[in-house]
Design a protein around this motif. Structure first.
Motif, short mmCIF file in Angstrom:
data_model
loop_
_atom_site.label_atom_id
_atom_site.label_comp_id
_atom_site.label_asym_id
_atom_site.label_seq_id
_atom_site.Cartn_x
_atom_site.Cartn_y
_atom_site.Cartn_z
N LEU A 13 -2.19 7.32 -13.42
CA LEU A 13 -3.36 6.83 -14.13
C LEU A 13 -4.53 6.71 -13.17
CD1 LEU A 13 -1.62 3.97 -16.16
CD2 LEU A 13 -2.19 6.26 -16.97
N ASN A 14 -5.73 6.74 -13.73
CA ASN A 14 -6.94 6.56 -12.93
C ASN A 14 -6.97 5.13 -12.38
OD1 ASN A 14 -9.91 5.71 -12.63
ND2 ASN A 14 -10.01 7.94 -12.73
N SER A 15 -7.01 5.01 -11.06
CA SER A 15 -6.93 3.69 -10.42
C SER A 15 -8.09 2.79 -10.83
CB SER A 15 -6.90 3.85 -8.90
OG SER A 15 -5.79 4.62 -8.51
N PHE A 16 -9.28 3.37 -10.92
CA PHE A 16 -10.44 2.56 -11.29
C PHE A 16 -10.33 2.07 -12.72
CE2 PHE A 16 -15.02 2.29 -12.63
CZ PHE A 16 -15.32 1.19 -11.86
N LEU A 17 -9.82 2.92 -13.63
CA LEU A 17 -9.62 2.52 -15.01
C LEU A 17 -8.59 1.40 -15.12
CD1 LEU A 17 -10.10 2.96 -18.05
CD2 LEU A 17 -8.37 4.76 -17.98
N THR A 25 0.84 -1.21 0.00
CA THR A 25 0.00 0.00 0.00
C THR A 25 0.87 1.25 0.00
OG1 THR A 25 -1.75 -1.17 1.21
CG2 THR A 25 -1.82 1.24 1.22
N LEU A 26 1.90 1.24 0.81
CA LEU A 26 2.83 2.37 0.84
C LEU A 26 3.51 2.56 -0.51
CD1 LEU A 26 4.21 4.52 2.67
CD2 LEU A 26 5.98 2.79 3.15
N GLU A 27 3.91 1.45 -1.13
CA GLU A 27 4.59 1.54 -2.43
C GLU A 27 3.64 2.00 -3.53
OE1 GLU A 27 4.94 0.17 -6.38
OE2 GLU A 27 3.93 -1.15 -4.93
N GLY A 28 2.45 1.40 -3.58
CA GLY A 28 1.54 1.68 -4.67
C GLY A 28 0.88 3.03 -4.62
N GLN A 29 0.64 3.54 -3.41
CA GLN A 29 -0.10 4.78 -3.26
C GLN A 29 0.79 6.01 -3.06
OE1 GLN A 29 -3.37 4.85 -3.79
NE2 GLN A 29 -3.26 2.63 -4.13
#
Length: 365
Positions: free
Chosen positions: A318-322, A301-305
């Motif tokens: 990029l849009n996370s939902f897309l 979570t720390l890495e990705g966000q």
């Protein structure tokens, strides 16, 4: 006079209504055409996936490796030699990763029954949901054959050989297509992009097409280049975590975590599930089995966000939902490779949309 004004007002209202109805039909027609085109493209990509997936994977890997080959070429290494050596080294690394991961996977598949019994013994409350492990074990034992049935089951040699060939032939064909497509793209990328640009009759449109191709390749290369560095660091963290909590084979955990993290959301989820399952087998208590998965959720979570978006830059985010929808859809349509290709394809579409908007604005002015 009032009658004339009323009739004129009625006529104008009818004209406005008919104009609004016409606009609605125009928009409905446009939406229908776009929808049919989207369905046609999706069906075509599904049908030709055996051809399209290796070629797109070759383009992604070529975009990642081409800067390395070009750096070697600037140092005086011949272009062909630089490309072949770079592609071969990358291929050997991929094969080493696959070999390292396949050995424990084959072991656990062969010991599915024992694994199920161990997990069921530690999760008594989940005996009913975990009945699926028994079904998997029975299915695998039916495929591989047990000692009891070894003497009564006879296999035809020709059937075995034809089964092996039917399984390996598509894989070898797609692998050869991928490898040579990657080499040819690394060798002739500029010529291919120049040929695509020359397909447009308008010089400005051709230049815009060349700019889109260059920008998409650069963005994909930057994204995966950054991801390689980040995932190497994550692999080191996973090795340290496995060693600290007492999981077996820390090197294997580092390779698994670093490799799966190339697929956003799905890869870390698989890593967490694997950490939990092996933790159940390794540790005596349920609390100890939860330690590594919880820590890894926090790390990813720390890495990705925060870490990766900061390194790449928020303007490239990029849009996370897309991204999530793209991964789910392409994983369903093309399998694991589709999940891997989702992000570079989304990047390419975003680049294309941005350049088309700029080109339309320039033409309008």
């Amino acid at each position: 006079m009032q009658r004339r004004s009323k009739s004129r007002a009625t006529h104008l209202d009818n004209g406005a209504v008919s104009s609004a109805s016409l606009d609605a039909w125009v928009w409905a027609e446009r939406i229908s055409v776009v929808g049919l085109f989207t369905l046609a493209v999706g069906y075509t990509l599904f049908v030709v996936r055996d051809l399209f997936v290796p070629v797109v994977t070759a383009w992604v890997m070529g975009a990642l490796l081409r800067p390395i080959a070009e750096s070697a070429e600037r140092l005086g290494v011949p272009r062909v030699v630089a490309v072949i050596v770079t592609a071969t080294v990358a291929l050997l690394i991929l094969l080493a990763i696959m070999g390292l991961l396949s050995t424990p996977l084959a072991y656990w598949i062969g010991h599915t029954r024992e694994l199920a019994m161990l997990i069921k013994g530690k999760l008594q409350l989940l005996n009913q949901p975990l009945a699926i492990f028994d079904e998997i074990a029975h299915a695998l034992s039916g495929i591989s054959g047990g000692r009891e049935s070894a003497s009564s089951v006879h296999y035809d040699t020709s059937t075995i050989i034809s089964g092996i060939l039917s399984t390996l032939t598509p894989f070898i064909t797609e692998f050869v297509l991928f490898f040579f497509s990657m080499i040819f793209w690394m060798l002739y990328a500029n010529e291919v992009k120049g040929g695509i640009a020359r397909l447009f009759s308008d010089d400005r449109a051709g230049q815009a097409a060349r700019t889109v191709l260059d920008d998409a390749e650069n963005k994909v290369s930057q994204y995966f280049g950054t991801l390689v560095v980040v995932n190497l660091c994550l692999a080191a963290v996973a090795m340290g975590l496995a060693s600290a909590v007492g999981l077996p084979n820390p090197l294997l955990w580092g390779v698994l975590a670093g490799t799966l993290n190339f697929i956003p959301y799905l890869g870390p989820a698989v890593t967490v599930a694997t950490l939990f399952i092996i933790g159940l087998v390794t540790f005596p208590t349920l609390k100890a089995a939860f330690v590594a998965p919880i820590i890894w959720i926090f790390v990813t979570t720390l890495e990705g966000q925060f870490i990766t978006p900061t390194i790449i830059g928020h303007r490239h985010a990029l849009n996370s939902f897309l991204v999530f929808l793209s991964i789910a859809f392409l994983a369903w349509m093309w399998g694991p490779l589709g999940a891997f290709l989702a992000v570079p394809l989304v990047i390419s579409v975003v680049v294309l949309k941005r350049h088309l908007s700029s080109y339309s604005a320039v033409r309008a002015s």
